[in-house]
Enzyme design. Sequence first.
Site, PDB file in Angstrom:
ATOM      1  CD  GLU A 176       9.726  70.767  56.244  1.00  0.00           C
ATOM      2  OE1 GLU A 176      10.257  71.855  56.510  1.00  0.00           O
ATOM      3  OE2 GLU A 176       9.846  70.216  55.133  1.00  0.00           O
ATOM      4  CE  LYS A 218      13.518  69.733  56.613  1.00  0.00           C
ATOM      5  NZ  LYS A 218      14.073  69.891  55.263  1.00  0.00           N
TER       6      LYS A 218
END
Length: 337
Positions: A176, A218
């Site tokens: 992420e 992500k």
Amino acid sequence: MSLNTLEEIASYIVSEGKGILAADESNPTCGKRFDSIGVESTEENRRDYREMLFRASGMKGNIGGVILFDETIRQNAKDGTPLVNIISDQGALPGIKVDKGLKPVGNTEETVTVGLEGLDDRLKEYVSMGAKFTKWRAVIKIGESIPTDECINANMKALADYAKLVQDNGMVPMVEPEVLMDGDHSIEECFDASDRSLKSLFKHLQENEVNIKGTILKPNMITSGSKSATQADVDEVARRTLDCLIANVPSELPGITFLSGGQSDLIATAHLDAMNKIGGFNWKLSFSYGRALQAPALKAWMGKTENMFISQDALSHRAKMNRLASLGQWAEELEDE
């Protein structure tokens, strides 16, 4: 569910429009959310709230994975059933946030995510508790003369080191690299910071020999800063985000599950749907939302047992809307159904 390889696990999470419920808020963050509805953030209240979400009927078929916080993966439901079992029974895979938060870089506004020390031992414990995937969040801020290359590279190297360790332990790493919406920056500045971050991330993943087919990305969407006087519309956000991803993300990556990053629940859904309607990519484009899935459910719950079913219906509705958006089949009028 017989999922034996990293590739099978990663592909399952985002199959058929499914996405991820991010329920990995730290206790202080959960406390802030509970404060907004006048509920005390005790271990029992946090457990009851998350159990309620995980038992919602709309989890099944719409949610492929749930990211948990360390406290939650260890908890049992009121009836003694481990929460990870409730998640699995809904057809979703349990995941776990494993980073240890942010550390300032010198005397600057920039941060680097920490948590590599002792990570291997923690991963081994999480595997034994049933976790199938993990999450590590890097935070990139936009401001005067930032983000610097040094900050980006330090964070992306840590993400790649984490990802390799996770795969060595038989779990799928979710990487992420979040470029924050906070600030008055333009959509062009967001594109630039995101582009640089993704280039660095995939360079470091390749150098570490991380299996891209067993990895989930992500990222943030490419948006105007939350305080910017000029806000890009849905179509521009969708096109700029796709341009950035197509330029940087290998086609063999199984899934991209966006964070909502402070967007409202409806806007996050609309952006995701617009991208899938445009198409032109190989990966599954889905969601890994926290607030944008939970906000209506939290507001409906208000800490009251009698509101449980209304709250679960609110989560189920948002999960269904986002699955439709992941298939490019959402329409605004469906929100009233």
